[in-house]
Write an enzyme that holds these catalytic residues in place. Structure first.
Site, mmCIF file in Angstrom:
data_model
loop_
_atom_site.group_PDB
_atom_site.id
_atom_site.type_symbol
_atom_site.label_atom_id
_atom_site.label_comp_id
_atom_site.label_asym_id
_atom_site.label_seq_id
_atom_site.Cartn_x
_atom_site.Cartn_y
_atom_site.Cartn_z
ATOM 1 N N ASN A 156 0.791 -1.224 0.000
ATOM 2 C CA ASN A 156 0.000 0.000 0.000
ATOM 3 C C ASN A 156 0.826 1.279 0.000
ATOM 4 O O ASN A 156 0.300 2.343 -0.262
ATOM 5 C CB ASN A 156 -0.957 0.004 1.194
ATOM 6 C CG ASN A 156 -0.285 -0.401 2.472
ATOM 7 O OD1 ASN A 156 0.258 -1.497 2.591
ATOM 8 N ND2 ASN A 156 -0.279 0.494 3.443
ATOM 9 N N SER A 209 -11.239 -4.623 -0.264
ATOM 10 C CA SER A 209 -11.991 -3.567 0.416
ATOM 11 C C SER A 209 -12.619 -2.647 -0.619
ATOM 12 O O SER A 209 -12.003 -2.339 -1.639
ATOM 13 C CB SER A 209 -11.044 -2.773 1.316
ATOM 14 O OG SER A 209 -11.725 -1.680 1.886
ATOM 15 N N ALA A 210 -13.843 -2.186 -0.351
ATOM 16 C CA ALA A 210 -14.581 -1.397 -1.344
ATOM 17 C C ALA A 210 -14.085 0.038 -1.471
ATOM 18 O O ALA A 210 -14.064 0.588 -2.568
ATOM 19 C CB ALA A 210 -16.070 -1.396 -0.987
ATOM 20 N N THR A 247 -26.764 -8.899 10.453
ATOM 21 C CA THR A 247 -27.642 -8.537 9.333
ATOM 22 C C THR A 247 -26.819 -7.910 8.211
ATOM 23 O O THR A 247 -26.042 -6.979 8.458
ATOM 24 C CB THR A 247 -28.712 -7.540 9.824
ATOM 25 O OG1 THR A 247 -29.418 -8.147 10.900
ATOM 26 C CG2 THR A 247 -29.682 -7.174 8.712
ATOM 27 N N CYS A 335 -3.150 5.024 7.958
ATOM 28 C CA CYS A 335 -3.438 4.466 9.277
ATOM 29 C C CYS A 335 -2.306 4.708 10.266
ATOM 30 O O CYS A 335 -2.495 4.616 11.466
ATOM 31 C CB CYS A 335 -3.737 2.985 9.175
ATOM 32 S SG CYS A 335 -3.031 2.209 7.749
HETATM 33 C C1 PLP Z 1 -6.576 0.015 3.140
HETATM 34 C C2 PLP Z 1 -5.902 -1.310 3.337
HETATM 35 C C3 PLP Z 1 -6.381 -2.234 4.281
HETATM 36 C C4 PLP Z 1 -7.510 -1.900 5.213
HETATM 37 O O1 PLP Z 1 -8.751 -1.870 4.573
HETATM 38 P P1 PLP Z 1 -9.979 -1.092 5.301
HETATM 39 O O2 PLP Z 1 -11.130 -1.375 4.411
HETATM 40 O O3 PLP Z 1 -9.591 0.363 5.336
HETATM 41 O O4 PLP Z 1 -10.128 -1.680 6.645
HETATM 42 C C5 PLP Z 1 -5.746 -3.444 4.375
HETATM 43 N N1 PLP Z 1 -4.702 -3.752 3.593
HETATM 44 C C6 PLP Z 1 -4.225 -2.910 2.672
HETATM 45 C C7 PLP Z 1 -3.078 -3.324 1.818
HETATM 46 C C8 PLP Z 1 -4.799 -1.654 2.515
HETATM 47 O O5 PLP Z 1 -4.308 -0.810 1.620
#
Ligand code: PLP
Length: 394
Positions: A156, A209-210, A247, A335
């Site tokens: 990331n 992740s969306a 849910t 983060c």
């Molecule tokens: C953003 C990210 C996550 C976390 O995803 P969230 O939906 O924000 O919890 C995990 N792994 C990688 C490589 C990311 O870039």
């Protein structure tokens, strides 16, 4: 008015209007509980099923191998904890072993270190100066009690792509000797940027992740290969076969389905237009700014990320300076921002202190235009030289 330029698409992305449009009915009149028998429920049940098909198709998986979660973090937690806790209950005498890398997202790394404080052994493999995990090193790290290998598909912060299909083949080979070993990959950054095929990768578990692919925050998915057992982390309902009770958030599930479908349609654009835009941005920066150094692999990487260190500049100061000029970038993972320590990922590449502190991540998305890069290229050299002058005077 100042036109703002968003170059932080690895932190999160703007929602695609088509995604909003798709989810809207499920925020208004189609509000049924997807587990209800009546028509209100039937309507939302079929929307959830459709989204499951869309996500599965984008990964070359089967619909019943998709578990919806609240995001990438939960997918990683469910994959790693769920697998290890399942192994633990089967054989409490033998501590399971995990192999991971030093550049994983905190949602993998911290789950591993948390398990390490309990009955699990963990090996954190170092990476090369380009950010690559060696497949031979993975093979060498495998022990008789290795239960899980968790290596991310793409990083990331630097975008480096790992040789996950080779790791998948290694795992299959070990498994063919009758050993119980599974492979998880965090594909949150890779998904929607490069083709992801769970059969080609050969993984058992894969996280997405969306909100990294132009849909809302709070929804993600975990691919769980048929036959792989996970100890549920959310209990208290029979939704999603009891693996993830609660849910179903129908509108959000619809959004990830639509976003996955759109991402597949736009893969070519990502590989062409966005890659060219990134390359132009990067080439110009490296050429025109002295002491600018690229971090991570140049070849095996995502088409939308460029991570560059500027000698003699604090990344944080540069970020703020660019922000005052309406340009949004990041010093690393969103983060971990707020911590004054330089990025552990850049550190893991063996960069010196100065370079580690001067790292900036530029990450593009499909809503970026040529003019965004033009504006950055106009502002950035001045910002860097201003900051260098200040630090000389100080
Ligand atoms: C953003 C990210 C996550 C976390 O995803 P969230 O939906 O924000 O919890 C995990 N792994 C990688 C490589 C990311 O870039």
């Amino acid at each position: 008015m100042l036109r703002r330029v968003y170059l932080d698409n690895s932190a999160t992305t703007q929602c695609d209007p088509l995604v909003i449009e798709a989810m809207m009915p499920y925020l208004t009149d189609k509000f049924g509980n997807a587990s209800s028998i009546h028509q209100f429920g039937q309507e939302t049940r079929s929307a959830v099923d459709r989204a499951r098909h869309q996500v599965a198709a984008a990964l070359n998986a089967r619909p019943n191998e998709i578990i919806f979660t609240s995001g990438g973090t939960e997918s990683n937690n469910l994959a790693i904890r769920g697998l290890i806790e399942n192994v633990l209950t089967k054989d409490p005498e033998r501590p399971p072993h995990i192999i991971t890398s030093t550049i994983e997202h905190p949602a993998v790394k911290e789950v591993c270190s948390d398990l390490e404080a309990k009955e699990t052994q963990v090996t954190y493999l170092p990476v090369s100066e380009n950010g690559l995990v060696s497949v031979e090193a993975v093979a060498d790290a495998v022990r008789e009690n290795t239960a899980l290998i968790s290596i991310m598909a793409a990083n990331n912060e630097i975008g480096t792509l790992q040789a996950v299909p080779e790791i998948g083949r290694l795992v299959k080979q070990i498994r063919s000797q009758g050993r119980k070993i599974w492979f998880h990959t965090d594909a949150v950054q890779a998904f929607g940027k490069v083709p992801i095929d769970v059969e080609e990768i050969g993984c058992d578990l894969l996280s997405i992740s969306a909100h990294k692919i132009h849909a809302p925050k709070g929804i993600g998915a975990l691919y769980v290969r048929r036959g792989v057992r996970l100890h549920p982390q959310n209990i208290g309902g029979r939704q999603q076969r009891g693996v993830r009770a609660g849910t179903e958030p129908v509108a959000l599930i619809v959004s990830i389905g639509k976003a996955a479908e759109l991402a597949m349609e736009k893969l070519h654009e990502m590989d062409q237009r966005i890659r060219q835009l990134r390359d132009r941005m990067e080439d110009q920066i490296l050429e025109n700014i002295n002491g600018a150094v690229l971090n991570g692999e140049r070849t095996y990487r995502l088409p939308n990320i460029s991570n560059i260190s500027f000698r003699g500049v604090e990344g944080e100061a540069l970020l703020i300076n660019l922000d005052m000029n309406g340009i949004a970038v990041s010093t690393g993972a969103a983060c971990s921002s707020g911590s004054l320590e330089p990025s552990p990922v850049i550190r893991a590449l063996g960069r010196d202190d100065e370079l580690a502190r001067g790292a900036i991540r530029f990450s593009l998305g499909r809503f970026n235009e040529e003019t965004d890069v033009d504006k950055l290229l106009e502002i950035l050299p001045k910002a860097v030289s201003n900051l260098r002058e200040l630090s000389v005077r100080a």
